[in-house]
Structures are given as structure tokens and as C-alpha cells.
Design a protein around this motif. Structure first.
Motif, short mmCIF file in Angstrom:
data_model
loop_
_atom_site.label_atom_id
_atom_site.label_comp_id
_atom_site.label_asym_id
_atom_site.label_seq_id
_atom_site.Cartn_x
_atom_site.Cartn_y
_atom_site.Cartn_z
N ARG A 230 0.82 -1.21 0.00
CA ARG A 230 0.00 0.00 0.00
C ARG A 230 0.85 1.26 0.00
N ILE A 231 2.04 1.17 -0.55
CA ILE A 231 2.99 2.27 -0.42
C ILE A 231 2.48 3.55 -1.08
N ASP A 232 1.67 3.43 -2.13
CA ASP A 232 1.14 4.64 -2.76
C ASP A 232 0.26 5.43 -1.81
N GLN A 233 -0.45 4.73 -0.93
CA GLN A 233 -1.27 5.43 0.06
C GLN A 233 -0.41 6.11 1.11
N GLN A 234 0.66 5.45 1.51
CA GLN A 234 1.60 6.06 2.45
C GLN A 234 2.22 7.31 1.84
N ILE A 235 2.59 7.25 0.56
CA ILE A 235 3.16 8.42 -0.11
C ILE A 235 2.13 9.55 -0.18
N ARG A 236 0.89 9.19 -0.47
CA ARG A 236 -0.16 10.22 -0.55
C ARG A 236 -0.32 10.93 0.78
N VAL A 237 -0.38 10.18 1.86
CA VAL A 237 -0.52 10.79 3.18
C VAL A 237 0.70 11.63 3.51
N ASN A 238 1.88 11.14 3.17
CA ASN A 238 3.12 11.88 3.42
C ASN A 238 3.05 13.26 2.77
N LYS A 239 2.58 13.31 1.54
CA LYS A 239 2.47 14.60 0.84
C LYS A 239 1.37 15.47 1.44
N LEU A 240 0.24 14.85 1.79
CA LEU A 240 -0.86 15.62 2.37
C LEU A 240 -0.46 16.28 3.69
N MET A 241 0.37 15.60 4.48
CA MET A 241 0.84 16.19 5.73
C MET A 241 1.53 17.53 5.47
N MET A 242 2.33 17.58 4.43
CA MET A 242 3.06 18.81 4.12
C MET A 242 2.15 19.85 3.50
N GLU A 243 1.18 19.39 2.70
CA GLU A 243 0.25 20.32 2.08
C GLU A 243 -0.65 21.00 3.10
N GLN A 244 -1.01 20.28 4.17
CA GLN A 244 -2.02 20.79 5.09
C GLN A 244 -1.44 21.57 6.27
N VAL A 245 -0.13 21.51 6.48
CA VAL A 245 0.49 22.26 7.58
C VAL A 245 1.69 23.03 7.03
N ASP A 246 1.63 24.35 7.14
CA ASP A 246 2.74 25.19 6.70
C ASP A 246 3.75 25.28 7.85
N VAL A 247 4.60 24.27 7.94
CA VAL A 247 5.50 24.15 9.09
C VAL A 247 6.44 25.35 9.20
N GLU A 248 6.93 25.81 8.08
CA GLU A 248 7.93 26.89 8.10
C GLU A 248 7.44 28.11 8.86
N HIS A 249 6.13 28.39 8.80
CA HIS A 249 5.62 29.63 9.36
C HIS A 249 4.85 29.44 10.67
N ILE A 250 4.98 28.27 11.31
CA ILE A 250 4.45 28.11 12.65
C ILE A 250 5.30 28.98 13.59
N PRO A 251 4.68 29.89 14.33
CA PRO A 251 5.49 30.89 15.05
C PRO A 251 6.32 30.36 16.20
N HIS A 252 5.80 29.41 16.97
CA HIS A 252 6.56 28.97 18.14
C HIS A 252 7.60 27.94 17.73
N PRO A 253 8.87 28.15 18.06
CA PRO A 253 9.93 27.25 17.58
C PRO A 253 9.78 25.81 18.06
N ARG A 254 9.31 25.59 19.30
CA ARG A 254 9.18 24.21 19.79
C ARG A 254 8.01 23.50 19.10
N GLN A 255 6.93 24.22 18.89
CA GLN A 255 5.80 23.64 18.17
C GLN A 255 6.20 23.33 16.72
N ARG A 256 6.92 24.26 16.11
CA ARG A 256 7.39 24.05 14.73
C ARG A 256 8.31 22.85 14.66
#
Length: 339
Positions: A230-256
Motif C-alpha cells: 500500500r505504499i502509494d497510500q503512504q506516499i499520498r498521506v506523506n504529501k498531504l501532511m506537508m500540504e495541510q500544515v505550513d510548518v515553516e511559518h508556525i510561530p513557536h519554535p518548539r511547536q514548529r
């Protein structure tokens, strides 16, 4: 309003779901148990209806066409009336004493006018044929028994990743986060853990072994051969995690950093499974995943590629480097029993 809603996604769960539900019933009428019968073809629906009939103040059954684990979780969330929300898979269960203590603490916090966004508890790997059970604890990173902000949170060790089993979210936080788990897709728990975490401001950690995570049932989604299929589903979720959270701009450094670490671990899991798969197609998908991250999330790519996991997953030497990666993965799996 109930204190806690627990969604129990059930698909052909007739052989084990009652044990799960019985442990949740120990929480009493502060708990709403939402059994989501996800298009089961066995006796799951009949068992669920019987439990609802027997415990009408606590159990509510929702029958739906099959939508997969994510679809069932979202159905539970849409129907939840509790202040807090937890997912318990139908082949897992909770420790009744720990559950009572957690409910009491949530009640005290609520009565004091201090609701939290996320309660974290330990979970236990219950692995088939394992000689011992292993609990994942968070005391290294999270001070116990007090309301925390991200200023109070320490660094999580590599094996201390927050999984769905450890988390009880405030229901409003889940809804406000925009969480939307895709239907008919495995491994969406990675989205459930990481997307709402970007909205969490107040946390609380109880050092109790609440959740028992059963590993080893035949065909289980976390078994290595199943994950590779089911690796294609794992890849899809991996990409969606990055699409749905803009990690770079989370203000608190520990949360980021906490969410970035989560992304790093899941990307490492995806990559090592592709290496273990070993076919030219698998290896091409690994290259494509990292190219996707580099092109779309250059800041995050640099953090992941030159971090602990990224360096290890790009060892020089072709076949030799991949063999070293696989050996390290086997050793880690033997120690930590994650699938």
C-alpha cells in the motif's frame, strides 16, 4: 454535553470489537461511544446495535457505506457531542483504571475553567507472541500533571513520536484545524496527529498507560509487507501532511520543531519501505517523493534532507548504502517493535 466522545471505527470487527467497547464502557456516562460501522459485511453491525440497545445512554451506532478508516473517523467527529474526542481502533482497548484517572483529570480541568487543547497519555505495544509489552512514555519531553504551553515542552526522542493512540484532542480544536481525512486511504492517522497539532496551544501530560495498541493481527495495515503493498497510500498521506500544515511559518519554535520532527519520521518510514521494497519502481518513487518535497517545500526539504534521517536515507554507495539502511531499520524494529 458529554465530557469525552470516543469514535470506534469498525470494519468486519466482529471477533474483537466487544472487548474494546467493554473497556470504554468503564468510563460511565461521561463518555459517548460512537461505533462507526463502516460498511461491514460480517456481524459487526448487529453487535453494535445490540450494544446500543443495552447501553443507550453511552453507545450510539452509525452505519455507513464503506469509507475507510479516515472516513469513519470523520463521521465520528461530525457526530461527536463531547468536549474532548478520542479515536480507539476496534482491535485495541484502554486500561480501565487509567481511563478512570484520565476522565477524572479532564473533568477537574473543565470544572476549574481550564480546558486544554490536547491531553497526552502513554500507549502500550501489545504485540502478538512478544515476551514483554513496551510502553511509549513522554516524560522526557512533557512535564507531568500540569497545564503546559509550548514554552514548557522539551525535545521528543526519536521513538517518542506522538501517535493517535496517545492523543485526546479538544473537539473544537479538531474542527477548527480543518482536519479532513481522505476516504479509502490507510495511514491517515499521521494526518490526525500532525494537522491539528498546529492549532494546539495548551497541553497536559498524564504518565499513565492508557491505550493498548495491538500489533500482529494477520493483514494488519502496519505489517511491513502490507505497508509495502500500500505504499502509494503512504506516499499520498506523506504529501498531504506537508500540504495541510505550513510548518515553516508556525510561530513557536518548539511547536514548529515538534511537527517538523513528525514529518521527518513519516518521510523516513515512507523512504525505508521503498528501499525495502527494492524494485526499480520503488526506488524511483523514493526519488520522486524527495524531488516533490524539494520543489514544493524547499525550506522543509533542507531541514529533512540534512537532518538525522535524511542523511541516513541518502547514504552513498548505491546497493551498499541501501543495505545499511535496511539493516538499521531491522535493528530499530527489533528494539522498538513498531510493526
Amino acid at each position: 454535553m458529554k465530557l469525552l466522545s470516543v469514535a470506534v471505527p469498525c470494519y468486519n470487527s466482529q471477533d474483537y470489537m466487544e472487548h474494546c467497547i467493554q473497556t470504554l464502557l468503564s468510563g460511565g456516562e461521561d463518555v459517548e461511544i460512537l461505533i462507526v460501522d463502516d460498511g461491514s459485511t460480517d456481524n459487526t453491525g448487529k453487535i453494535a446495535d445490540r450494544l446500543q440497545q443495552r447501553y443507550p445512554a453511552m453507545v450510539r451506532v452509525i452505519h455507513q457505506e464503506n469509507a475507510g478508516h479516515g472516513g469513519a473517523v470523520m463521521t465520528g467527529l461530525r457526530n461527536a457531542t463531547g468536549l474532548y474526542f478520542k479515536v480507539v481502533d476496534s482491535d485495541d482497548w484502554v486500561d480501565e483504571d487509567a481511563f478512570s484517572r484520565v476522565l477524572w483529570r479532564l473533568h477537574m480541568l473543565t470544572e476549574a475553567g481550564s480546558p486544554i487543547d490536547l491531553m497526552v497519555c502513554n500507549y502500550v505495544y501489545d504485540k502478538v507472541d512478544a515476551g514483554r509489552k513496551r510502553a511509549i512514555r513522554y516524560a522526557h519531553a512533557l512535564p507531568e500533571d500540569r497545564i503546559l504551553t509550548w514554552d514548557d515542552v522539551g525535545r521528543f526522542r526519536k521513538w517518542e513520536n506522538l501517535l493517535m493512540h496517545a492523543m485526546i484532542y479538544r473537539t473544537a480544536v479538531l474542527r477548527q484545524s480543518g482536519l479532513d481525512l481522505p476516504k479509502h486511504t490507510f495511514y491517515v492517522d499521521n494526518l490526525y496527529c500532525s494537522v491539528p497539532l498546529a492549532c494546539v496551544q495548551k497541553l497536559y501530560y498524564m504518565n499513565v498507560n492508557l491505550y493498548h495498541y495491538y500489533i500482529g493481527r494477520e493483514g494488519q495495515s502496519v505489517q511491513e509487507d502490507t505497508m509495502i503493498r500500500r505504499i502509494d497510500q503512504q506516499i499520498r498521506v506523506n504529501k498531504l501532511m506537508m500540504e495541510q500544515v505550513d510548518v515553516e511559518h508556525i510561530p513557536h519554535p518548539r511547536q514548529r520543531q515538534t511537527i517538523l520532527n513528525y514529518h521527518a519520521i513519516i518521510t523516513a518510514v515512507t523512504s525505508i519501505l521503498l528501499i525495502v521494497g527494492g524494485t526499480p519502481e520503488h526506488l524511483a518513487k523514493k526519488r520522486e517523493l524527495w524531488a516533490y518535497i524539494r520543489e514544493n517545500y524547499p525550506w522543509e526539504y533542507r531541514k529533512l534532507r540534512y537532518g538525522f534521517f535524511g542523511i541516513g536515507l541518502h547514504l552513498p554507495g548505491g546497493i551498499v548504502g541501501r543495505k545499511i539502511d535496511i539493516l538499521a531499520y531491522r535493528v530499530a524494529n527489533r528494539i522498538f517493535s513498531f510493526n
